[in-house]
Design a protein around this motif. Structure first.
Motif, PDB file in Angstrom:
ATOM      1  N   ASP A  62      -8.532  -4.502   0.735  1.00 21.08           N
ATOM      2  CA  ASP A  62      -8.707  -3.571   1.785  1.00 21.08           C
ATOM      3  C   ASP A  62      -7.613  -3.387   2.692  1.00 21.08           C
ATOM      4  O   ASP A  62      -7.397  -2.216   3.264  1.00 21.08           O
ATOM      5  CB  ASP A  62      -9.964  -4.307   2.795  1.00 21.08           C
ATOM      6  CG  ASP A  62     -11.174  -4.294   2.369  1.00 21.08           C
ATOM      7  OD1 ASP A  62     -12.148  -5.015   2.774  1.00 21.08           O
ATOM      8  OD2 ASP A  62     -11.612  -3.334   1.276  1.00 21.08           O
ATOM      9  N   SER A  63      -6.579  -4.375   2.661  1.00 18.54           N
ATOM     10  CA  SER A  63      -5.453  -4.278   3.382  1.00 18.54           C
ATOM     11  C   SER A  63      -4.424  -3.349   2.936  1.00 18.54           C
ATOM     12  O   SER A  63      -3.403  -2.685   3.346  1.00 18.54           O
ATOM     13  CB  SER A  63      -4.626  -5.679   3.406  1.00 18.54           C
ATOM     14  OG  SER A  63      -4.360  -6.107   1.920  1.00 18.54           O
ATOM     15  N   VAL A  64      -4.590  -2.547   1.608  1.00 18.91           N
ATOM     16  CA  VAL A  64      -3.782  -1.660   1.084  1.00 18.91           C
ATOM     17  C   VAL A  64      -4.348  -0.435   0.621  1.00 18.91           C
ATOM     18  O   VAL A  64      -3.825   0.627   0.292  1.00 18.91           O
ATOM     19  CB  VAL A  64      -2.927  -2.360  -0.276  1.00 18.91           C
ATOM     20  CG1 VAL A  64      -2.239  -3.460   0.077  1.00 18.91           C
ATOM     21  CG2 VAL A  64      -3.967  -2.485  -1.399  1.00 18.91           C
ATOM     22  N   LYS A  65      -5.689  -0.332   0.872  1.00 24.54           N
ATOM     23  CA  LYS A  65      -6.415   0.832   0.463  1.00 24.54           C
ATOM     24  C   LYS A  65      -5.792   2.239   1.338  1.00 24.54           C
ATOM     25  O   LYS A  65      -5.631   2.041   2.482  1.00 24.54           O
ATOM     26  CB  LYS A  65      -7.920   0.769   0.888  1.00 24.54           C
ATOM     27  CG  LYS A  65      -8.711  -0.018  -0.123  1.00 24.54           C
ATOM     28  CD  LYS A  65     -10.221  -0.175   0.229  1.00 24.54           C
ATOM     29  CE  LYS A  65     -10.933  -0.855  -0.905  1.00 24.54           C
ATOM     30  NZ  LYS A  65     -12.375  -0.925  -0.564  1.00 24.54           N
ATOM     31  N   GLY A  66      -5.669   3.091   0.464  1.00 24.14           N
ATOM     32  CA  GLY A  66      -5.138   4.387   1.012  1.00 24.14           C
ATOM     33  C   GLY A  66      -3.447   4.306   1.141  1.00 24.14           C
ATOM     34  O   GLY A  66      -3.017   5.465   1.519  1.00 24.14           O
ATOM     35  N   ARG A  67      -2.917   3.212   0.947  1.00 22.49           N
ATOM     36  CA  ARG A  67      -1.527   3.174   0.928  1.00 22.49           C
ATOM     37  C   ARG A  67      -0.915   3.026  -0.442  1.00 22.49           C
ATOM     38  O   ARG A  67       0.213   3.542  -0.688  1.00 22.49           O
ATOM     39  CB  ARG A  67      -0.991   2.130   1.858  1.00 22.49           C
ATOM     40  CG  ARG A  67      -1.473   2.342   3.427  1.00 22.49           C
ATOM     41  CD  ARG A  67      -0.604   1.321   4.390  1.00 22.49           C
ATOM     42  NE  ARG A  67      -1.348   0.029   4.016  1.00 22.49           N
ATOM     43  CZ  ARG A  67      -0.344  -0.900   3.740  1.00 22.49           C
ATOM     44  NH1 ARG A  67       0.931  -0.636   3.719  1.00 22.49           N
ATOM     45  NH2 ARG A  67      -0.595  -2.362   3.576  1.00 22.49           N
ATOM     46  N   PHE A  68      -1.554   2.315  -1.328  1.00 23.80           N
ATOM     47  CA  PHE A  68      -1.046   1.754  -2.559  1.00 23.80           C
ATOM     48  C   PHE A  68      -1.761   2.513  -3.525  1.00 23.80           C
ATOM     49  O   PHE A  68      -2.998   2.669  -3.639  1.00 23.80           O
ATOM     50  CB  PHE A  68      -1.102   0.273  -2.648  1.00 23.80           C
ATOM     51  CG  PHE A  68      -0.199  -0.617  -1.882  1.00 23.80           C
ATOM     52  CD1 PHE A  68       0.512   0.019  -0.879  1.00 23.80           C
ATOM     53  CD2 PHE A  68      -0.120  -1.913  -2.128  1.00 23.80           C
ATOM     54  CE1 PHE A  68       1.343  -0.927  -0.188  1.00 23.80           C
ATOM     55  CE2 PHE A  68       0.684  -2.781  -1.485  1.00 23.80           C
ATOM     56  CZ  PHE A  68       1.463  -2.197  -0.333  1.00 23.80           C
ATOM     57  N   THR A  69      -1.242   2.579  -4.588  1.00 26.50           N
ATOM     58  CA  THR A  69      -1.724   3.338  -6.102  1.00 26.50           C
ATOM     59  C   THR A  69      -1.300   2.376  -7.210  1.00 26.50           C
ATOM     60  O   THR A  69      -0.168   2.396  -7.292  1.00 26.50           O
ATOM     61  CB  THR A  69      -1.482   4.748  -6.058  1.00 26.50           C
ATOM     62  OG1 THR A  69      -1.884   5.460  -4.683  1.00 26.50           O
ATOM     63  CG2 THR A  69      -2.235   5.279  -7.207  1.00 26.50           C
ATOM     64  N   ILE A  70      -2.379   2.210  -7.869  1.00 24.25           N
ATOM     65  CA  ILE A  70      -1.987   1.459  -9.301  1.00 24.25           C
ATOM     66  C   ILE A  70      -2.199   2.528 -10.268  1.00 24.25           C
ATOM     67  O   ILE A  70      -3.006   3.308 -10.218  1.00 24.25           O
ATOM     68  CB  ILE A  70      -2.810   0.192  -9.440  1.00 24.25           C
ATOM     69  CG1 ILE A  70      -2.199  -0.471 -10.738  1.00 24.25           C
ATOM     70  CG2 ILE A  70      -4.147   0.228  -9.455  1.00 24.25           C
ATOM     71  CD1 ILE A  70      -2.790  -1.871 -10.726  1.00 24.25           C
ATOM     72  N   SER A  71      -1.331   2.383 -11.263  1.00 24.01           N
ATOM     73  CA  SER A  71      -1.222   3.391 -12.272  1.00 24.01           C
ATOM     74  C   SER A  71      -0.729   2.851 -13.550  1.00 24.01           C
ATOM     75  O   SER A  71      -0.241   1.804 -13.518  1.00 24.01           O
ATOM     76  CB  SER A  71      -0.806   4.635 -12.129  1.00 24.01           C
ATOM     77  OG  SER A  71       0.519   4.551 -11.996  1.00 24.01           O
ATOM     78  N   ARG A  72      -1.110   3.356 -14.998  1.00 20.56           N
ATOM     79  CA  ARG A  72      -0.547   2.508 -16.240  1.00 20.56           C
ATOM     80  C   ARG A  72      -0.388   3.870 -17.071  1.00 20.56           C
ATOM     81  O   ARG A  72      -0.924   4.840 -16.906  1.00 20.56           O
ATOM     82  CB  ARG A  72      -1.529   1.651 -16.438  1.00 20.56           C
ATOM     83  CG  ARG A  72      -2.920   2.190 -17.062  1.00 20.56           C
ATOM     84  CD  ARG A  72      -3.894   0.995 -17.422  1.00 20.56           C
ATOM     85  NE  ARG A  72      -3.367   0.217 -18.630  1.00 20.56           N
ATOM     86  CZ  ARG A  72      -3.871  -0.897 -18.836  1.00 20.56           C
ATOM     87  NH1 ARG A  72      -4.882  -1.513 -18.006  1.00 20.56           N
ATOM     88  NH2 ARG A  72      -3.522  -1.707 -19.740  1.00 20.56           N
TER      89      ARG A  72
END
Length: 119
Positions: A62-72
């Motif tokens: 919740d603390s990073v939703k909307g700010r962080f994006t994980i991809s591979r």
């Protein structure tokens, strides 16, 4: 066996961005679920984000939703964490981890990369 090496950490001002990278090597990477964890001084390690093999399912704290994006990028055996709008509370050592199954634990860990966000 999977070996993981993180890079991309550093010092950034609040509101800035960083992109962490995790390079995987070893016999196989196929099917692995990947995660980014972080641990701040005096705090427990927490899962920040995870992504399934196909990339079809992701999880964010919740603390990073909307700010962080994980991809591979499975062809390159790379996992990324794009971090935007960084806050001082994001300061921590960030670890890349690999789980051989969709629901099992993370068996392989990188050495970590420091992220420091100044106010």
């Amino acid at each position: 066996q999977v070996q993981l090496v993180e890079s991309g950490g550093g010092l950034v001002q609040a509101g800035g961005s960083l992109r962490l990278s995790c390079a995987a090597s070893g016999r196989t990477f196929s099917g692995y679920r990947m995660g980014w964890f972080r641990q701040a001084p005096g705090k427990e390690r927490e899962l920040v984000a995870s992504i399934t093999w196909t990339g079809g399912n992701t999880y964010y704290a919740d603390s990073v939703k909307g700010r962080f994006t994980i991809s591979r990028d499975n062809a390159k055996k790379m996992v990324y964490l794009q971090m935007n709008s960084l806050k001082p509370e994001d300061t921590a050592v960030y670890y890349c981890a690999a789980a051989p199954t969709s629901y099992g634990g993370y068996d392989y860990w990188g050495q970590g990369t420091q992220v420091t966000v100044s106010s």
